[in-house]
Design an enzyme around this catalytic site. Structure first.
Site, mmCIF file in Angstrom:
data_model
loop_
_atom_site.group_PDB
_atom_site.id
_atom_site.type_symbol
_atom_site.label_atom_id
_atom_site.label_comp_id
_atom_site.label_asym_id
_atom_site.label_seq_id
_atom_site.Cartn_x
_atom_site.Cartn_y
_atom_site.Cartn_z
ATOM 1 N N HIS A 277 0.673 -1.160 0.115
ATOM 2 C CA HIS A 277 0.078 -0.055 0.096
ATOM 3 C C HIS A 277 0.737 1.273 -0.113
ATOM 4 C CE1 HIS A 277 -3.066 -2.843 2.070
ATOM 5 N NE2 HIS A 277 -3.210 -2.881 0.746
ATOM 6 N N GLU B 51 1.397 4.015 2.573
ATOM 7 C CA GLU B 51 1.777 3.723 3.794
ATOM 8 C C GLU B 51 3.454 4.203 3.960
ATOM 9 O OE1 GLU B 51 -1.986 0.971 4.197
ATOM 10 O OE2 GLU B 51 0.054 0.130 4.259
ATOM 11 N N HIS C 70 3.080 -2.393 6.947
ATOM 12 C CA HIS C 70 2.078 -1.563 6.678
ATOM 13 C C HIS C 70 1.976 -0.156 7.612
ATOM 14 C CE1 HIS C 70 -0.131 -4.228 3.533
ATOM 15 N NE2 HIS C 70 0.620 -5.050 4.129
ATOM 16 N N GLU D 150 1.555 -3.229 11.697
ATOM 17 C CA GLU D 150 0.955 -1.818 11.295
ATOM 18 C C GLU D 150 1.373 -0.756 12.114
ATOM 19 O OE1 GLU D 150 -1.544 -1.288 9.041
ATOM 20 O OE2 GLU D 150 -2.253 -3.425 8.483
#
Ligand SMILES: [Zn+2]
Length: 372
Positions: A164, A167, A257, A333
């Site tokens: 992604h 990010e 991420h 994350e």
């Protein structure tokens, strides 16, 4: 002089809706061929001496509007330090003031990591002793998917990130990991490289990165929903990495991420895969416990809901890699906001802290490498 806004650069994203005196109304552009948007990066020129109000008027329609409350825009006057600036979110509009004491100022969702920076990282890493650089394939726009192999051990460890592209903290993490893995003076690195071979893909989505996307590649495809059946037409970026994993096998995988909403670092695992066993999952939980004990920049209370038995989404890399290889597999994350258990009021979650977290994760892996 007239104020000007510009995002026509590597990783830039913003559109001007209207400039009315000191009020600048903006909108974020959608990812090409997709509805996702949230990443922005732009500069303002000819603002010195004025106090401007910036308003992103389509923030409420973004991919994760629940990420805006409590979020603070990153601002820079030198493109090195990106400080948080006081930000409001009201009625679907993200708004902040800026009193300009420089001719140029830069604003972004998070400290950018551009393709120019990626190329510099790849070039200086490839020049280090003991590092093998490979191009695993090319993206839809024809950009290289860069990978490094470091170490001689039997355990196969894959670190990959930036599926992604918005990010950007993920590639700061990768920079930290690569610096640590190429530090010839570090005894933990030496021990790890003796027991493991690292395969590092610092940016899986160069097209989205250069285009200023949030979540997709040049065809509007979310790469982290392609791992069950990647294709040359839709997702060559995943296809080439998965093929390379098939060639090496995988003992440990870390997919890096950023999360828009949750103000903390956390890892997500692979509960719900068909081959789930308590033994398989125990390694994942142990890693989280050890990491939380090792650094105040990690915690295990906040995170995603676990999938129920048999309901894992195998199109996501962490689940696919855990199922396919029996690997200790995790999604890290990191926050766009801050790691609230250990906050930094000036920078929030930052490039430097992302790099340090990579170090902490490698140190934790070193403690467990014999049992993965
Ligand atoms: Zn992500």
């Amino acid at each position: 002089m007239t104020i000007s806004i510009n995002a026509a650069f590597d990783g830039g994203n913003i559109r001007v809706v209207a400039i009315d005196g000191d009020r600048i109304d903006l909108e974020i552009a959608r990812d090409h061929l997709s509805d996702f948007f949230q990443w922005f990066s732009f500069r303002v020129a000819a603002a010195a001496g004025r106090t401007l109000t910036f308003r992103i008027v389509n923030a409420g329609q973004s991919a994760y509007p629940f990420g805006w409350p409590g979020y603070k825009v990153r601002a820079s006057t030198d493109r090195v330090a990106w400080r948080m600036t006081e930000t409001r979110y009201l009625d679907g509009v993200l708004e902040w003031n800026w009193t300009a004491d420089t001719q140029l100022a830069w604003f972004a969702y998070f400290a950018p990591y551009t393709m120019e920076m990626h190329d510099a990282l790849v070039t200086r890493t490839a020049a280090q002793p003991g590092v093998t650089h490979r191009e695993l394939g090319v993206s839809l726009d024809g950009q290289a998917i860069d990978a490094f192999t470091i170490g001689t051990g039997v355990k196969q460890v894959w670190l990959y990130g930036r599926q992604h592209p918005g990010e950007s903290m993920t590639e700061w993490w990768m920079e930290g990991a690569l610096e640590r893995l190429t530090d010839a003076t570090d005894p933990i690195t030496a021990a790890l490289l003796d027991k493991a071979t690292f395969h590092v893909v610092p940016n899986m989505n160069p097209d989205g990165t250069r285009r200023g996307h949030l979540r997709t590649n040049a065809a509007g495809v979310n790469l982290n929903r392609e791992w069950h059946a990647p294709s040359a037409e839709r997702s060559p970026e995943v296809l080439c990495v998965r093929n390379a994993m098939d060639a090496t096998g995988v003992h440990v995988a870390m997919d890096i991420h950023g999360d828009e909403a949750i103000p903390a670092n956390f890892i997500a695992g692979y509960e719900g895969i068909p081959s789930w066993t308590e033994d398989h999952g125990a390694k994942f939980y142990e890693f989280g416990r050890r990491l939380a004990a090792h650094t105040p920049d990690f915690q295990t209370e906040k995170g995603y809901e676990k999938s129920s038995a048999g309901n894992a989404n195998l199109s996501m890399s962490t689940n696919q890699v855990a199922e396919r290889f029996g690997a200790l597999s995790m999604t890290l994350e990191m926050p766009f906001k801050d790691h609230d258990p250990n906050p930094d009021p000036e920078f929030g979650w930052s490039p430097e802290r992302s790099k340090q977290l990579a170090h902490a994760m490698l140190e934790t892996l070193a403690d467990m490498i014999d049992r993965v």
